[in-house]
Design a protein around this motif. Structure first.
Motif, PDB file in Angstrom:
ATOM      1  N   GLN A  16       6.476   3.415   8.188  1.00  0.00           N
ATOM      2  CA  GLN A  16       5.407   3.088   9.052  1.00  0.00           C
ATOM      3  C   GLN A  16       3.916   3.476   8.421  1.00  0.00           C
ATOM      4  OE1 GLN A  16       5.460   1.180  11.855  1.00  0.00           O
ATOM      5  NE2 GLN A  16       7.547   1.141  11.358  1.00  0.00           N
ATOM      6  N   PRO A  17       2.839   2.737   8.823  1.00  0.00           N
ATOM      7  CA  PRO A  17       1.631   3.062   8.004  1.00  0.00           C
ATOM      8  C   PRO A  17       1.336   4.633   8.592  1.00  0.00           C
ATOM      9  CG  PRO A  17       1.587   0.733   9.022  1.00  0.00           C
ATOM     10  CD  PRO A  17       2.828   1.453   9.181  1.00  0.00           C
ATOM     11  N   SER A  18       1.716   4.806   9.753  1.00  0.00           N
ATOM     12  CA  SER A  18       1.141   6.090  10.455  1.00  0.00           C
ATOM     13  C   SER A  18       1.679   7.376   9.849  1.00  0.00           C
ATOM     14  CB  SER A  18       1.581   6.151  11.849  1.00  0.00           C
ATOM     15  OG  SER A  18       2.894   5.830  12.330  1.00  0.00           O
ATOM     16  N   ASP A  19       3.034   7.243   9.050  1.00  0.00           N
ATOM     17  CA  ASP A  19       3.646   8.083   8.231  1.00  0.00           C
ATOM     18  C   ASP A  19       2.874   8.538   7.177  1.00  0.00           C
ATOM     19  OD1 ASP A  19       6.158   7.762  10.099  1.00  0.00           O
ATOM     20  OD2 ASP A  19       6.888   6.584   8.859  1.00  0.00           O
ATOM     21  N   ARG A  20       2.041   7.953   6.808  1.00  0.00           N
ATOM     22  CA  ARG A  20       1.225   8.077   5.565  1.00  0.00           C
ATOM     23  C   ARG A  20       2.018   8.529   4.386  1.00  0.00           C
ATOM     24  NH1 ARG A  20      -3.995   8.029   5.627  1.00  0.00           N
ATOM     25  NH2 ARG A  20      -4.279   9.230   3.870  1.00  0.00           N
ATOM     26  N   ARG A  61       0.260  -5.341   9.134  1.00  0.00           N
ATOM     27  CA  ARG A  61       1.293  -4.611   8.267  1.00  0.00           C
ATOM     28  C   ARG A  61       0.985  -5.213   6.887  1.00  0.00           C
ATOM     29  NH1 ARG A  61       5.210  -1.057   8.794  1.00  0.00           N
ATOM     30  NH2 ARG A  61       7.318  -1.302   7.569  1.00  0.00           N
ATOM     31  N   TRP A  64      -1.557  -3.530   4.825  1.00  0.00           N
ATOM     32  CA  TRP A  64      -1.184  -2.079   4.323  1.00  0.00           C
ATOM     33  C   TRP A  64      -0.117  -2.438   3.254  1.00  0.00           C
ATOM     34  CZ3 TRP A  64       3.898  -0.238   5.271  1.00  0.00           C
ATOM     35  CH2 TRP A  64       4.028   1.110   4.938  1.00  0.00           C
ATOM     36  N   ALA A  77      -3.682   4.919   4.982  1.00  0.00           N
ATOM     37  CA  ALA A  77      -3.085   4.499   6.354  1.00  0.00           C
ATOM     38  C   ALA A  77      -3.867   3.075   6.474  1.00  0.00           C
ATOM     39  CB  ALA A  77      -3.732   5.462   7.098  1.00  0.00           C
ATOM     40  N   ALA A  80      -7.695   0.405  11.281  1.00  0.00           N
ATOM     41  CA  ALA A  80      -7.671  -0.345  12.669  1.00  0.00           C
ATOM     42  C   ALA A  80      -8.232  -1.486  12.499  1.00  0.00           C
ATOM     43  CB  ALA A  80      -8.544   0.678  13.518  1.00  0.00           C
TER      44      ALA A  80
END
Length: 80
Positions: A16-20, A61, A64, A77, A80
């Motif tokens: 996930q992108p939020s995992d960096r 996604r 990213w 990341a 938005a």
């Protein structure tokens, strides 16, 4: 392996992108996903299904995944 193949595999991965994720995590996710999905065609099928079901989320996604595949440095990341 092409940049687009790496991006498709990353798109189809559980990362996930939020995992960096680090570059090493991205590389591992690409390898693991290509094996699990039966290669690039399997990853493309997952991507197509996501675009059909959730086009807005899929587009974000993929941006990213493309940025990560193109980057030689730490992936960014999701914007938005």
């Amino acid at each position: 392996m092409t940049e687009s193949t790496r991006a498709e595999a990353l798109f189809a991965s559980d990362l996930q992108p939020s995992d960096r994720p680090t570059n090493a995590q991205v590389a591992q996710a690409v390898r693991t996903t290509l094996l699990a999905r039966g290669g690039a065609a399997g990853c493309a099928a997952v991507m197509a299904a996501e675009y059909g079901e959730h086009p807005e989320a899929a587009a974000a996604r993929m941006r990213w995944a493309l940025a990560c595949a193109a980057a030689g440095t730490k992936p960014r990341a999701l914007a938005a």
